[in-house]
Scaffold this motif. Structure first.
Motif, PDB file in Angstrom:
ATOM      1  N   PHE A 132       0.838  -1.203   0.000  1.00 29.63           N
ATOM      2  CA  PHE A 132       0.000   0.000   0.000  1.00 29.63           C
ATOM      3  C   PHE A 132       0.872   1.251   0.000  1.00 29.63           C
ATOM      4  O   PHE A 132       0.553   2.248  -0.657  1.00 29.63           O
ATOM      5  N   MET A 133       1.986   1.203   0.744  1.00 30.35           N
ATOM      6  CA  MET A 133       2.920   2.321   0.762  1.00 30.35           C
ATOM      7  C   MET A 133       3.536   2.540  -0.614  1.00 30.35           C
ATOM      8  O   MET A 133       3.683   3.674  -1.088  1.00 30.35           O
ATOM      9  N   ILE A 134       3.890   1.453  -1.287  1.00 32.30           N
ATOM     10  CA  ILE A 134       4.498   1.557  -2.610  1.00 32.30           C
ATOM     11  C   ILE A 134       3.522   2.166  -3.616  1.00 32.30           C
ATOM     12  O   ILE A 134       3.881   3.064  -4.397  1.00 32.30           O
ATOM     13  N   VAL A 135       2.281   1.687  -3.596  1.00 36.01           N
ATOM     14  CA  VAL A 135       1.274   2.236  -4.517  1.00 36.01           C
ATOM     15  C   VAL A 135       0.998   3.706  -4.194  1.00 36.01           C
ATOM     16  O   VAL A 135       0.798   4.531  -5.092  1.00 36.01           O
ATOM     17  N   MET A 136       0.978   4.057  -2.906  1.00 38.41           N
ATOM     18  CA  MET A 136       0.764   5.451  -2.516  1.00 38.41           C
ATOM     19  C   MET A 136       1.832   6.362  -3.123  1.00 38.41           C
ATOM     20  O   MET A 136       1.525   7.394  -3.737  1.00 38.41           O
ATOM     21  N   LEU A 137       3.101   5.981  -2.960  1.00 32.43           N
ATOM     22  CA  LEU A 137       4.183   6.795  -3.509  1.00 32.43           C
ATOM     23  C   LEU A 137       4.124   6.841  -5.036  1.00 32.43           C
ATOM     24  O   LEU A 137       4.403   7.874  -5.651  1.00 32.43           O
ATOM     25  N   VAL A 169      12.121  18.684  -8.134  1.00 29.18           N
ATOM     26  CA  VAL A 169      12.682  18.353  -6.820  1.00 29.18           C
ATOM     27  C   VAL A 169      11.800  17.329  -6.115  1.00 29.18           C
ATOM     28  O   VAL A 169      12.280  16.341  -5.538  1.00 29.18           O
ATOM     29  N   CYS A 170      10.480  17.535  -6.176  1.00 24.13           N
ATOM     30  CA  CYS A 170       9.532  16.610  -5.549  1.00 24.13           C
ATOM     31  C   CYS A 170       9.562  15.240  -6.222  1.00 24.13           C
ATOM     32  O   CYS A 170       9.491  14.198  -5.556  1.00 24.13           O
ATOM     33  N   ILE A 171       9.670  15.227  -7.545  1.00 20.24           N
ATOM     34  CA  ILE A 171       9.726  13.961  -8.286  1.00 20.24           C
ATOM     35  C   ILE A 171      10.963  13.162  -7.888  1.00 20.24           C
ATOM     36  O   ILE A 171      10.900  11.943  -7.682  1.00 20.24           O
ATOM     37  N   ALA A 172      12.097  13.835  -7.749  1.00 24.09           N
ATOM     38  CA  ALA A 172      13.331  13.146  -7.348  1.00 24.09           C
ATOM     39  C   ALA A 172      13.169  12.540  -5.951  1.00 24.09           C
ATOM     40  O   ALA A 172      13.588  11.395  -5.706  1.00 24.09           O
ATOM     41  N   LEU A 205      13.285   8.394  -4.851  1.00 28.42           N
ATOM     42  CA  LEU A 205      14.140   7.868  -3.785  1.00 28.42           C
ATOM     43  C   LEU A 205      13.314   7.143  -2.721  1.00 28.42           C
ATOM     44  O   LEU A 205      13.695   6.058  -2.245  1.00 28.42           O
ATOM     45  N   LEU A 206      12.183   7.706  -2.346  1.00 27.62           N
ATOM     46  CA  LEU A 206      11.328   7.070  -1.343  1.00 27.62           C
ATOM     47  C   LEU A 206      10.727   5.768  -1.856  1.00 27.62           C
ATOM     48  O   LEU A 206      10.560   4.812  -1.086  1.00 27.62           O
ATOM     49  N   LEU A 207      10.421   5.708  -3.135  1.00 28.52           N
ATOM     50  CA  LEU A 207       9.915   4.462  -3.715  1.00 28.52           C
ATOM     51  C   LEU A 207      10.952   3.345  -3.578  1.00 28.52           C
ATOM     52  O   LEU A 207      10.623   2.209  -3.218  1.00 28.52           O
ATOM     53  N   GLY A 208      12.203   3.669  -3.864  1.00 30.47           N
ATOM     54  CA  GLY A 208      13.256   2.678  -3.700  1.00 30.47           C
ATOM     55  C   GLY A 208      13.397   2.245  -2.253  1.00 30.47           C
ATOM     56  O   GLY A 208      13.575   1.052  -1.955  1.00 30.47           O
TER      57      GLY A 208
END
Length: 441
Positions: free
Chosen positions: A320-325, A413-416, A420-423
């Protein structure tokens, strides 16, 4: 949450919930939803409607007002971990009532900030200081204390259906947040921006009084069992999971994954909401389209929230966290191409799905991984970081527009950060509901 100290108000005042023919957790559910909605004056979507009126009344530029918002919000974030300790000590009943009454006072303060600026001699500095203080108050009390307490107070009344009941609450909250800008804009047109703020303050005061009478802190203090079980029922073993302290929680990767993921949404979502009219205008879209964007986004958020809230009760939060990001990433890419139909659709779908899962994650990540005993303090630190991020967002976008004449630089900046958070999300382990929390001890 089990408070470490008993609430200063007796749980049987003015009536004993054990005498009622239904489980009182459902009443708490209603107050939890209402409390989050009452925090709207402290939310970006509530204040954003007044942005252009405050710019004109206080004779400030858009960047100056954004910086006041940043300073006020950052300042408020510094005290939210301590406010979480107040919640642990006093309980949701006193905390929510006091925060709502305080929010009413600060909304009234903002409504007279232009008159106060004149009284104190006028000028940019005076206006800037006054609105900064106003933003500090509504952000600290509304987005900070009231929202956090309203979320937490429900979590301890349900466990077996916690995901489902919090998602059902999310339906009402999402709908309320989606229509709030339209309602506030209508109220301003009907009566004026000062009067619209007075009406908001009155609603906050009424809620404070009602909450003081009807709210209760937790089932234990009322002499009932969680989920409406009777004393003859066998309490599930999962209820006996340990609780982590704040120090233990912040040493775990899952704490920072959840906190930073919620924080990037606060940064990006707040920036977009604060500058919504300007962002849409830059893409050749009207103010009506800008405010109307919230409704279809809320539809996707609500559907996602309900479906995933039902699914998550017996599953790990990780997918769920992965799909959210991923949803937030899609929405950010859509913003870069907002002038196109597909860009608008990506924005609505991405932020809608991400927002629905944000609600699921923010409700469950901390109590599931770290238990209920120090929930106020743990979520207080998370909220502090989220509020800090929400302060940076509007200023980041405003400065990007000033220096590059476009919002694209801030978006990249937000996309970058999202990539990183997805990884990070792919490699961090998260417990399932039937596992004991890994508290790092």
């Amino acid at each position: 949450m089990t408070a470490q100290t008993e609430s200063p108000i007796r749980s049987n005042w003015p009536f004993d919930v054990r005498r009622l023919p239904f489980y009182y957790g459902w009443v708490i559910w209603g107050f939890s939803a209402l409390g989050i909605l009452i925090s709207i004056p402290g939310q970006t979507m509530g204040m954003a409607v007044f942005t252009d009126y405050l710019i004109e009344a206080l004779h400030l530029s858009r960047t100056q007002l954004s910086m006041a918002y940043l300073i006020g919000t950052v300042g408020s974030s510094l005290f939210l971990t301590r406010a979480g300790r107040w919640y642990d000590r006093l309980g949701g009943r006193v905390t929510m009532a006091a925060a709502s009454a305080g929010l009413a006072i600060m909304v009234l303060f903002i409504s007279v900030s232009d008159s106060l600026a004149v009284h104190f001699g006028g000028g940019v500095v005076v206006s800037f200081l006054l609105i900064t203080l106003g933003y500090f108050g509504v952000r600290f009390l509304g987005q900070g204390i009231l929202t956090n307490a309203s979320r937490n107070v429900l979590l301890v009344w349900f466990e077996e259906r916690r995901g489902l009941v919090t998602s059902a609450r999310g339906v009402f909250v999402s709908f309320g947040f989606s229509v709030a800008p339209l309602v506030l804009a209508w109220s301003i047109v009907r009566a004026g921006w000062h009067e619209a703020l007075w009406e908001l303050a009155f609603v906050c005061l009424v809620f404070a009084g009602i909450a003081l009478v009807f709210l209760r802190d937790n089932p234990r203090s009322c002499g009932v069992l969680v989920d409406g079980h009777t004393h003859e029922d066998q309490v599930p073993v999962a209820r006996l999971r340990p609780s982590a302290t704040l120090d233990q929680a912040r040493r775990t990767p899952v704490f920072w994954l959840a906190t930073l993921s919620l924080g990037i949404h606060s940064l990006l979502g707040t920036a977009v909401t604060f500058h919504i009219v300007s962002i849409f205008a830059a893409a050749g879209r009207s103010q009506t389209e800008a405010f109307a964007y919230f409704l279809p986004t809320a539809v996707f958020a609500t559907a996602t929230n309900l479906l995933c809230g039902w699914l998550v009760d017996k599953r790990s939060l990780k997918p769920f966290m992965i799909v959210m990001l991923g949803g937030f990433l899609l929405g950010a890419i859509g913003l870069l191409h907002l002038q196109h139909t597909w860009g608008y659709a990506a924005l609505v779908v991405g932020f809608g799905i991400g927002g629905g899962l944000w609600s699921v994650t923010s409700n469950l990540a901390f109590i599931r991984n770290f238990g209920p005993l120090h929930l106020g303090e743990i979520t207080g630190l998370c909220t502090s970081i989220m509020v800090f991020a929400s302060a940076i967002g509007p200023a980041l976008f405003s400065l990007g527009l000033d220096y590059f004449d476009t919002y694209a630089a801030a978006l990249w900046v937000c996309i970058a950060a999202l990539v990183l958070l997805l990884g990070f999300a792919f490699v961090v382990k998260q417990s399932a509901p039937n596992e004991l929390a890994n508290v790092g001890v």
